[in-house]
Each structure stands twice: as structure tokens, then as C-alpha cells.
Design an enzyme around this catalytic site. Structure first.
Site, PDB file in Angstrom:
ATOM      1  N   GLY A 184     -10.793   7.870  31.562  1.00 60.26           N
ATOM      2  CA  GLY A 184      -9.423   6.741  31.125  1.00 60.26           C
ATOM      3  C   GLY A 184      -9.611   6.308  29.735  1.00 60.26           C
TER       4      GLY A 184
ATOM      5  CD  GLU B 132      -9.840  -0.391  26.762  1.00 61.91           C
ATOM      6  OE1 GLU B 132     -10.653  -1.368  27.140  1.00 61.91           O
ATOM      7  OE2 GLU B 132      -9.193  -0.790  25.826  1.00 61.91           O
TER       8      GLU B 132
ATOM      9  NE  ARG C  60     -17.795   8.959  28.940  1.00 61.36           N
ATOM     10  CZ  ARG C  60     -18.421   8.262  27.951  1.00 61.36           C
ATOM     11  NH1 ARG C  60     -19.275   7.386  28.396  1.00 61.36           N
ATOM     12  NH2 ARG C  60     -18.219   8.356  26.604  1.00 61.36           N
TER      13      ARG C  60
ATOM     14  CG  ASP D  94      -3.129  -2.021  32.889  1.00 62.71           C
ATOM     15  OD1 ASP D  94      -2.113  -1.825  32.730  1.00 62.71           O
ATOM     16  OD2 ASP D  94      -4.125  -1.110  32.703  1.00 62.71           O
TER      17      ASP D  94
HETATM   18  N1  LIG Z   1     -13.837   1.665  43.151  1.00 61.96           N
HETATM   19  C1  LIG Z   1     -13.137   2.774  43.054  1.00 61.96           C
HETATM   20  N2  LIG Z   1     -13.478   3.824  44.047  1.00 61.96           N
HETATM   21  C2  LIG Z   1     -12.713   5.029  43.860  1.00 61.96           C
HETATM   22  N3  LIG Z   1     -12.006   5.387  42.832  1.00 61.96           N
HETATM   23  C3  LIG Z   1     -11.871   4.307  41.661  1.00 61.96           C
HETATM   24  C4  LIG Z   1     -12.585   3.120  41.721  1.00 61.96           C
HETATM   25  N4  LIG Z   1     -12.354   2.533  40.685  1.00 61.96           N
HETATM   26  C5  LIG Z   1     -11.492   3.484  40.048  1.00 61.96           C
HETATM   27  N5  LIG Z   1     -11.201   4.630  40.679  1.00 61.96           N
HETATM   28  C6  LIG Z   1     -10.274   5.697  40.129  1.00 61.96           C
HETATM   29  O1  LIG Z   1     -10.633   5.625  38.533  1.00 61.96           O
HETATM   30  C7  LIG Z   1      -9.317   5.750  37.969  1.00 61.96           C
HETATM   31  C8  LIG Z   1      -9.548   4.578  36.552  1.00 61.96           C
HETATM   32  O2  LIG Z   1     -10.165   3.648  37.233  1.00 61.96           O
HETATM   33  P1  LIG Z   1      -9.496   2.210  36.257  1.00 61.96           P
HETATM   34  O3  LIG Z   1      -8.348   2.085  36.468  1.00 61.96           O
HETATM   35  O4  LIG Z   1     -10.531   1.169  36.800  1.00 61.96           O
HETATM   36  O5  LIG Z   1      -9.852   2.595  34.847  1.00 61.96           O
HETATM   37  P2  LIG Z   1      -8.909   2.756  33.195  1.00 61.96           P
HETATM   38  O6  LIG Z   1      -7.858   2.764  33.761  1.00 61.96           O
HETATM   39  O7  LIG Z   1      -9.781   3.568  32.513  1.00 61.96           O
HETATM   40  O8  LIG Z   1      -9.765   1.140  32.928  1.00 61.96           O
HETATM   41  P3  LIG Z   1      -9.347   0.123  31.802  1.00 61.96           P
HETATM   42  O9  LIG Z   1      -7.757   0.225  31.885  1.00 61.96           O
HETATM   43  O10 LIG Z   1     -10.100  -1.053  32.113  1.00 61.96           O
HETATM   44  O11 LIG Z   1      -9.771   0.854  30.494  1.00 61.96           O
HETATM   45  C9  LIG Z   1      -8.316   4.870  39.133  1.00 61.96           C
HETATM   46  O12 LIG Z   1      -7.154   5.173  38.832  1.00 61.96           O
HETATM   47  C10 LIG Z   1      -9.032   5.507  40.123  1.00 61.96           C
HETATM   48  O13 LIG Z   1      -8.486   6.836  40.640  1.00 61.96           O
HETATM   49 MG   LIG Z   2      -6.522   2.164  35.358  1.00 61.79          MG
END
Ligand SMILES: Nc1ncnc2c1ncn2[C@@H]1O[C@H](COP(=O)(O)OP(=O)(O)OP(=O)(O)O)[C@@H](O)[C@H]1O
Ligand SMILES: [Mg+2]
Length: 244
Positions: A30, A32, A34, A152
Site C-alpha cells: 500500500g 503506507e 506492506r 479512511d
Molecule cells: N487482516 C487481513 N486479512 C486479509 N487481508 C488483509 C488484512 N488486512 C489487510 N488486508 C489486505 O491488504 C490490503 C491493504 O491493507 P490496509 O488497508 O490495512 O493497508 P494500507 O491501505 O496500505 O494501509 P494504510 O492506509 O494504513 O497505509 C487490504 O485492502 C486487504 O486487501
Molecule cells: Mg487500506
């Protein structure tokens, strides 16, 4: 395991010591964070690691990273108490800015689900999505009743447990906070509305269903306050768009 002080352990050894083991593959990268597939004491898990942002001042970066991890942890624990389905937190590796949490199986986000239903011409789109939209409104009302916002709300931050549309799971609470005002709640709804419409064209009706169910679950008076704020925020948004 006993370790002589001064003899650093290899990373993998430390992780095993903590009870979790990272599979080699990155699950998601993502903006922010991984996501790694891993196991925690044999259970399917993921590790969410917030990484360094080179463009930020190093001290500020460390501070923000820690704050987001803390915000996420707090919200996950709180949601669990409220009966909102979120991944169970298994472990915090603070040295690496990692949250080790339950892996939600099924690999399906609400985003992908809406698109899948939308593209199938045989489907009655609105009717199929109505129960899910109801659940989203209800979940959000419960969160707001506890005086928290998500911060978010996008359809990528909503997952479906075992790919089942009746099993909504909320993730990604790094921008959440508590002790909020009606305005903050209005912004939470506005972010969702914007995300919904920009990711999924012609889904105005979905947000209407979400609001309807929000109204029912949040209680008339507080829902009215929040929706009045939402209307003000929308108006400000439109004015900004006109000015450009
Ligand atoms: N507990 C989980 N189980 C399965 N898949 C997950 C889980 N957490 C996250 N994912 C997958 O990973 C993706 C990215 O996770 P998340 O949204 O938490 O991170 P991010 O958007 O990079 O975070 P941030 O916005 O805090 O930087 C999610 O859209 C989902 O597809
Ligand atoms: Mg996310």
C-alpha cells in the site's frame, strides 16, 4: 531460548521467538504499509508493517508511524468490544512497526464485490447490494455511537469474510480517532460517499441505503445532527469545486 546479550538474533529467529513466522511473499503493497502473509502460533495471520517514508523528516516519520500503529491498535480493540467485526490482533512487533493480526480469508474486498456484481448483467444490482449497504450503515452508526471515526472509509478497507457478502469486516484504522464531534462523523460519511462514487459510478442509491440504515441505528437525533453536517460539508465541497 536464552541469548547472550550483545549477540543479535537474525530477524527470522526473533519472529519465531515472538510466535509469528512471515511467509516470503508480500501480500499487498500500500501507500503506507506492506502486508505479509504469516502465521501466528500456527494460525493464518497477516503482518501489517508501516514503512519509512523517505520524503518525511526522519523524526516526524517515526512519530507518525508510531501514532498510526497505536491508533489502529486502539480502534481494533475498541471495535471488538463494540461487536464490530475486525481482525483479531495477535501481536505487536513495535521494533518493526508491525501488527500481526488474524488473516481474513476469502481475499475479497467490498470494492471487488461491488464491481463484480455491477458487471454481471443478469444481476439486479441494487437488490443484491442492499443487505451489504445496510450492514455498512449499521456498522458506521455503531462506530459513531462510541464516539469514534474510521478516518479512511473506502470500499478497499471493507473486507468480506470467506467472500461472504453478509460478513462485513472493517480494516485499516490508522487514521481513526476517538472523542469526535458531529462534524468529524459527517466527514467520515463524506469520505465514504466520495470514495463510493469515485470508485463505483452510478452508485448514488447505495449511499442512500447506507444513510437510511445509519439513521435507524444511530438514533434519530444524533443522526440528524451528523447528516446536517454532511450536507454542509457537501456544500463546501461543491463550492470548492466551482472555484477550482
Ligand atoms: N487482516 C487481513 N486479512 C486479509 N487481508 C488483509 C488484512 N488486512 C489487510 N488486508 C489486505 O491488504 C490490503 C491493504 O491493507 P490496509 O488497508 O490495512 O493497508 P494500507 O491501505 O496500505 O494501509 P494504510 O492506509 O494504513 O497505509 C487490504 O485492502 C486487504 O486487501
Ligand atoms: Mg487500506
Amino acid at each position: 531460548m536464552e541469548v547472550d546479550e550483545g549477540v543479535p538474533l537474525a530477524d527470522e529467529q526473533v519472529e519465531v521467538e515472538f510466535g509469528y513466522e512471515i511467509d516470503s511473499a508480500t501480500l499487498k503493497q500500500g501507500a503506507e504499509a506492506r502486508l505479509f502473509r504469516c502465521t501466528y502460533l500456527g494460525r493464518p495471520a497477516v503482518a501489517k508493517e508501516r514503512f519509512e517514508k523517505k520524503y518525511r523528516h526522519p523524526q516526524l516519520d517515526t512519530l507518525l508511524t508510531k501514532e498510526r500503529l497505536k491508533a489502529e491498535l486502539r480502534a481494533l480493540v475498541k471495535c471488538r468490544q463494540l461487536g464490530i467485526d475486525v481482525p483479531t490482533v495477535y501481536f505487536i512487533d513495535s521494533a518493526k512497526n508491525r501488527i500481526i493480526m488474524e488473516r481474513i480469508e476469502g481475499d475479497l474486498t467490498v470494492r471487488d464485490y461491488i464491481e463484480r456484481v455491477r458487471k454481471d448483467p443478469s444481476n439486479s444490482f441494487a437488490e443484491l447490494l442492499r443487505p451489504l449497504a445496510n450492514d455498512i450503515g449499521d456498522m458506521l452508526a455503531n462506530l459513531h455511537k462510541a464516539n469514534m471515526v474510521h478516518g479512511d472509509l473506502t470500499t478497499s478497507n471493507l473486507l468480506l469474510r470467506n467472500a461472504d457478502p453478509s460478513k462485513l469486516v472493517v480494516i485499516d484504522f490508522g487514521l481513526s480517532y476517538a472523542q469526535v464531534t458531529a462534524e468529524d462523523k459527517g466527514v467520515d460519511l463524506y469520505v465514504l460517499e466520495k470514495a463510493l462514487l469515485s470508485t463505483h459510478p452510478n452508485t448514488e442509491f447505495l449511499f442512500e441505503i447506507i444513510l437510511e440504515s445509519y439513521r435507524k441505528s444511530a438514533g434519530k437525533k444524533s443522526a440528524e445532527n451528523v447528516i446536517r453536517k454532511l450536507d454542509e460539508i457537501r456544500l463546501r465541497g461543491r463550492k470548492r469545486e466551482m472555484i477550482g
